[in-house]
Design a protein around this motif. Structure first.
Motif, PDB file in Angstrom:
ATOM      1  N   GLY A 179     109.033 108.798  17.659  1.00  0.00           N
ATOM      2  CA  GLY A 179     107.709 109.029  17.071  1.00  0.00           C
ATOM      3  C   GLY A 179     107.593 110.308  16.267  1.00  0.00           C
ATOM      4  N   LYS A 180     108.701 111.067  16.135  1.00  0.00           N
ATOM      5  CA  LYS A 180     108.617 112.383  15.509  1.00  0.00           C
ATOM      6  C   LYS A 180     109.431 112.514  14.214  1.00  0.00           C
ATOM      7  CE  LYS A 180     108.217 114.432  20.136  1.00  0.00           C
ATOM      8  NZ  LYS A 180     108.873 115.306  21.141  1.00  0.00           N
ATOM      9  N   THR A 181     110.355 111.612  13.948  1.00  0.00           N
ATOM     10  CA  THR A 181     111.208 111.753  12.765  1.00  0.00           C
ATOM     11  C   THR A 181     110.529 111.161  11.534  1.00  0.00           C
ATOM     12  OG1 THR A 181     112.342 109.640  13.069  1.00  0.00           O
ATOM     13  CG2 THR A 181     113.225 111.539  14.268  1.00  0.00           C
ATOM     14  N   SER A 182     111.113 111.443  10.384  1.00  0.00           N
ATOM     15  CA  SER A 182     110.549 110.935   9.126  1.00  0.00           C
ATOM     16  C   SER A 182     110.595 109.410   9.073  1.00  0.00           C
ATOM     17  CB  SER A 182     111.314 111.519   7.934  1.00  0.00           C
ATOM     18  OG  SER A 182     112.693 111.193   8.025  1.00  0.00           O
ATOM     19  N   SER A 183     111.599 108.829   9.712  1.00  0.00           N
ATOM     20  CA  SER A 183     111.707 107.363   9.703  1.00  0.00           C
ATOM     21  C   SER A 183     110.606 106.710  10.531  1.00  0.00           C
ATOM     22  CB  SER A 183     113.081 106.930  10.230  1.00  0.00           C
ATOM     23  OG  SER A 183     113.253 107.352  11.567  1.00  0.00           O
ATOM     24  N   CYS A 184     109.920 107.498  11.374  1.00  0.00           N
ATOM     25  CA  CYS A 184     108.835 106.963  12.208  1.00  0.00           C
ATOM     26  C   CYS A 184     107.520 106.814  11.435  1.00  0.00           C
ATOM     27  CB  CYS A 184     108.609 107.860  13.424  1.00  0.00           C
ATOM     28  SG  CYS A 184     110.039 107.994  14.518  1.00  0.00           S
ATOM     29  N   GLN A 185     107.445 107.466  10.260  1.00  0.00           N
ATOM     30  CA  GLN A 185     106.212 107.415   9.475  1.00  0.00           C
ATOM     31  C   GLN A 185     105.886 105.976   9.086  1.00  0.00           C
ATOM     32  OE1 GLN A 185     104.329 110.153   9.036  1.00  0.00           O
ATOM     33  NE2 GLN A 185     105.888 111.239  10.248  1.00  0.00           N
ATOM     34  N   GLY A 186     104.678 105.570   9.387  1.00  0.00           N
ATOM     35  CA  GLY A 186     104.235 104.218   9.032  1.00  0.00           C
ATOM     36  C   GLY A 186     104.603 103.159  10.048  1.00  0.00           C
ATOM     37  N   CYS A 187     105.382 103.520  11.074  1.00  0.00           N
ATOM     38  CA  CYS A 187     105.764 102.545  12.097  1.00  0.00           C
ATOM     39  C   CYS A 187     104.555 102.270  12.996  1.00  0.00           C
ATOM     40  CB  CYS A 187     106.932 103.071  12.929  1.00  0.00           C
ATOM     41  SG  CYS A 187     107.367 101.987  14.313  1.00  0.00           S
ATOM     42  N   PRO A 188     104.281 101.003  13.304  1.00  0.00           N
ATOM     43  CA  PRO A 188     103.117 100.681  14.158  1.00  0.00           C
ATOM     44  C   PRO A 188     103.251 101.231  15.581  1.00  0.00           C
ATOM     45  CG  PRO A 188     104.470  98.721  13.781  1.00  0.00           C
ATOM     46  CD  PRO A 188     104.973  99.778  12.850  1.00  0.00           C
ATOM     47  N   ASN A 189     104.483 101.624  15.960  1.00  0.00           N
ATOM     48  CA  ASN A 189     104.702 102.132  17.313  1.00  0.00           C
ATOM     49  C   ASN A 189     104.684 103.662  17.391  1.00  0.00           C
ATOM     50  OD1 ASN A 189     105.451  99.387  18.303  1.00  0.00           O
ATOM     51  ND2 ASN A 189     107.223  99.710  16.983  1.00  0.00           N
ATOM     52  N   GLN A 190     104.444 104.329  16.238  1.00  0.00           N
ATOM     53  CA  GLN A 190     104.610 105.789  16.209  1.00  0.00           C
ATOM     54  C   GLN A 190     103.722 106.510  17.223  1.00  0.00           C
ATOM     55  OE1 GLN A 190     103.677 107.713  12.509  1.00  0.00           O
ATOM     56  NE2 GLN A 190     104.702 109.615  13.078  1.00  0.00           N
ATOM     57  N   LYS A 191     102.462 106.136  17.293  1.00  0.00           N
ATOM     58  CA  LYS A 191     101.541 106.822  18.196  1.00  0.00           C
ATOM     59  C   LYS A 191     101.965 106.657  19.654  1.00  0.00           C
ATOM     60  CE  LYS A 191      96.598 107.316  19.228  1.00  0.00           C
ATOM     61  NZ  LYS A 191      95.228 106.834  18.911  1.00  0.00           N
ATOM     62  N   LEU A 192     102.378 105.449  20.000  1.00  0.00           N
ATOM     63  CA  LEU A 192     102.810 105.177  21.371  1.00  0.00           C
ATOM     64  C   LEU A 192     104.076 105.965  21.711  1.00  0.00           C
ATOM     65  CD1 LEU A 192     102.324 103.448  23.931  1.00  0.00           C
ATOM     66  CD2 LEU A 192     103.819 101.710  22.909  1.00  0.00           C
ATOM     67  N   CYS A 193     105.033 105.974  20.771  1.00  0.00           N
ATOM     68  CA  CYS A 193     106.298 106.678  21.022  1.00  0.00           C
ATOM     69  C   CYS A 193     106.084 108.187  21.153  1.00  0.00           C
ATOM     70  CB  CYS A 193     107.294 106.401  19.895  1.00  0.00           C
ATOM     71  SG  CYS A 193     107.969 104.722  19.904  1.00  0.00           S
ATOM     72  N   SER A 194     105.274 108.753  20.272  1.00  0.00           N
ATOM     73  CA  SER A 194     105.064 110.204  20.285  1.00  0.00           C
ATOM     74  C   SER A 194     104.297 110.650  21.535  1.00  0.00           C
ATOM     75  CB  SER A 194     104.316 110.650  19.026  1.00  0.00           C
ATOM     76  OG  SER A 194     103.045 110.016  18.949  1.00  0.00           O
ATOM     77  N   SER A 195     103.580 109.721  22.169  1.00  0.00           N
ATOM     78  CA  SER A 195     102.828 110.069  23.381  1.00  0.00           C
ATOM     79  C   SER A 195     103.735 110.213  24.602  1.00  0.00           C
ATOM     80  CB  SER A 195     101.778 108.992  23.679  1.00  0.00           C
ATOM     81  OG  SER A 195     102.407 107.791  24.119  1.00  0.00           O
ATOM     82  N   GLY A 196     104.971 109.702  24.483  1.00  0.00           N
ATOM     83  CA  GLY A 196     105.908 109.768  25.600  1.00  0.00           C
ATOM     84  C   GLY A 196     105.818 108.592  26.548  1.00  0.00           C
ATOM     85  N   ALA A 197     104.880 107.689  26.305  1.00  0.00           N
ATOM     86  CA  ALA A 197     104.688 106.553  27.219  1.00  0.00           C
ATOM     87  C   ALA A 197     105.895 105.617  27.235  1.00  0.00           C
ATOM     88  CB  ALA A 197     103.434 105.769  26.826  1.00  0.00           C
ATOM     89  N   THR A 198     106.622 105.559  26.108  1.00  0.00           N
ATOM     90  CA  THR A 198     107.749 104.630  26.039  1.00  0.00           C
ATOM     91  C   THR A 198     108.939 105.089  26.868  1.00  0.00           C
ATOM     92  OG1 THR A 198     108.526 105.757  24.034  1.00  0.00           O
ATOM     93  CG2 THR A 198     107.127 103.820  23.736  1.00  0.00           C
ATOM     94  N   LYS A 199     108.919 106.350  27.298  1.00  0.00           N
ATOM     95  CA  LYS A 199     110.041 106.867  28.094  1.00  0.00           C
ATOM     96  C   LYS A 199     109.916 106.495  29.572  1.00  0.00           C
ATOM     97  CE  LYS A 199     110.973 110.767  25.010  1.00  0.00           C
ATOM     98  NZ  LYS A 199     109.909 110.466  24.066  1.00  0.00           N
ATOM     99  N   ALA A 200     108.809 105.876  29.932  1.00  0.00           N
ATOM    100  CA  ALA A 200     108.649 105.414  31.315  1.00  0.00           C
ATOM    101  C   ALA A 200     109.645 104.280  31.581  1.00  0.00           C
ATOM    102  CB  ALA A 200     107.226 104.917  31.544  1.00  0.00           C
ATOM    103  N   PRO A 201     110.128 104.138  32.812  1.00  0.00           N
ATOM    104  CA  PRO A 201     111.091 103.073  33.122  1.00  0.00           C
ATOM    105  C   PRO A 201     110.524 101.692  32.811  1.00  0.00           C
ATOM    106  CG  PRO A 201     110.933 104.647  34.933  1.00  0.00           C
ATOM    107  CD  PRO A 201     109.831 104.980  33.976  1.00  0.00           C
ATOM    108  N   ASP A 202     111.361 100.826  32.286  1.00  0.00           N
ATOM    109  CA  ASP A 202     110.958  99.446  32.009  1.00  0.00           C
ATOM    110  C   ASP A 202     110.593  98.782  33.342  1.00  0.00           C
ATOM    111  OD1 ASP A 202     110.778  96.738  31.414  1.00  0.00           O
ATOM    112  OD2 ASP A 202     112.399  96.810  29.943  1.00  0.00           O
ATOM    113  N   PRO A 203     109.372  98.263  33.480  1.00  0.00           N
ATOM    114  CA  PRO A 203     108.986  97.626  34.744  1.00  0.00           C
ATOM    115  C   PRO A 203     109.885  96.456  35.117  1.00  0.00           C
ATOM    116  CG  PRO A 203     107.366  97.178  33.009  1.00  0.00           C
ATOM    117  CD  PRO A 203     108.277  98.244  32.494  1.00  0.00           C
ATOM    118  N   ALA A 204     110.571  95.885  34.110  1.00  0.00           N
ATOM    119  CA  ALA A 204     111.455  94.753  34.401  1.00  0.00           C
ATOM    120  C   ALA A 204     112.620  95.166  35.289  1.00  0.00           C
ATOM    121  CB  ALA A 204     111.981  94.148  33.096  1.00  0.00           C
ATOM    122  N   ILE A 205     112.996  96.458  35.261  1.00  0.00           N
ATOM    123  CA  ILE A 205     114.124  96.918  36.069  1.00  0.00           C
ATOM    124  C   ILE A 205     113.831  96.716  37.552  1.00  0.00           C
ATOM    125  CG2 ILE A 205     115.486  98.943  36.737  1.00  0.00           C
ATOM    126  CD1 ILE A 205     115.143  99.967  33.863  1.00  0.00           C
TER     127      ILE A 205
END
Length: 322
Positions: A21-47
């Motif tokens: 969520g922080k690199t230049s390639s993240c600009q315009g990505c629909p997931n940028q806000k979620l990624c930059s919040s750190g929420a995506t680093k939580a363990p996958d519940p499927a595990i």
């Protein structure tokens, strides 16, 4: 990468990256806000879900190879057949080679389909105690190409582990594609909450194969996946008539034996070439049952015995530790 969403831009750093969520390639990505919040680093519940689903599986074995065409799927299939020859054992074979699923043909199950039940997908059975699951059962034709990017392949692997009704098993054998890419990262990640006994690594004698196998060994070390041992396949040709051995693929750098000695790994065995192995696979039959007197069958049995001993000893060690 295993953690790149389907709708991510080309140079996505991955949802688990510190740069998510922080690199230049993240600009315009629909997931940028979620990624930059750190929420995506939580363990996958499927595990955790997969851990619960596979809690009734005693032993889990991955079959790996760095190089394609070394006989990994053939070995996986015959390992499953050999283990299931003990009718008191429940065995399953999972094919996660999404783009090249050969297990249905080798196991004599081409044309079979997967059925849905209230407890999940029902695997296809070769014998009463030998179940098989492969994406090959989901294709309309064996000639259909699976043209998927990493995230979709990873989602399929997740479904196989979480949604298949495996029941109680003594052994689950996972046949993987060659290399060290998305599928391998996914299978290790999704099985991280379960007890994985380890990996059997398949190679052939020549250096061009060993070179890639060393990469596979490094992969196992990095992801902390125990290595049960190495199998050298196509190790010489034994003439069915005169029984003399010829080196079709000469071990120019010492073969798997020298590599295992250098890396302090067990060499489980050297399986000689036998043209009847290929014929049995094409016909969907067990070579071990078809040609029980072959030198290759005898080597297979010794390898299977070693794998069983390893799994039993590991289970005893873990029981003592707890």
């Amino acid at each position: 990468m295993a953690d790149v969403p389907d709708n991510a831009p080309e140079h996505c750093p991955g949802t688990q990256s510190e740069q998510a969520g922080k690199t230049s390639s993240c600009q315009g990505c629909p997931n940028q806000k979620l990624c930059s919040s750190g929420a995506t680093k939580a363990p996958d519940p499927a595990i955790a879900e997969i851990g619960e689903k596979l809690s009734t599986v005693k032993h889990k074995i991955l079959v790996l190879s760095g190089k394609g065409g070394v006989g990994k799927s053939t070995f996986s299939a015959h390992l499953a057949h050999a283990l299931a020859s003990d009718v008191t054992k429940e065995v399953a074979l999972l094919d996660v080679d999404i783009c090249g699923p050969s297990i249905p043909r080798i196991m004599g199950l081409e044309g079979e389909q997967v059925h849905q039940s209230g407890s999940g997908w029902s695997p296809v059975y070769v014998e009463e105690n030998l179940a098989v699951m492969s994406i090959g059962f989901l294709l309309s034709s064996p000639d259909d190409a699976v043209i998927w990017r990493g995230p979709k392949k990873n989602g399929m692997i997740k479904q196989f582990l979480r949604d298949v009704d495996w029941g109680e098993l003594d052994y689950l054998i996972v046949d993987t594609p060659p290399g060290t890419s998305d599928e391998h990262l996914s299978i290790v990640q999704y099985l991280s909450s379960t007890h994985v006994d380890g990996a059997v690594i398949i190679t052939t004698p020549q250096e061009i194969s060993l070179q890639d196998v060393r990469k596979e060994i490094r992969f196992c070390e990095k992801v902390k996946l125990p290595i049960i041992g190495v199998v050298e396949n196509m190790s010489g040709f034994v003439c069915p008539k005169c029984k003399s051995t010829s080196q079709i693929f000469p071990p120019t750098s010492g073969g798997a034996e020298k590599m295992c000695k250098d890396l302090n790994l067990p060499l489980l065995g050297k399986i000689p070439l036998d043209p009847r192995i290929a014929r049995s696979c094409d016909e969907g039959k067990s070579f071990l049952n078809e040609v029980p007197d072959s030198p290759a069958t005898q080597v297979y049995q010794r390898i299977v015995d070693s794998i069983q001993d390893y799994c039993s000893n590991r289970a005893m060690e873990e029981q003592r530790a707890t």
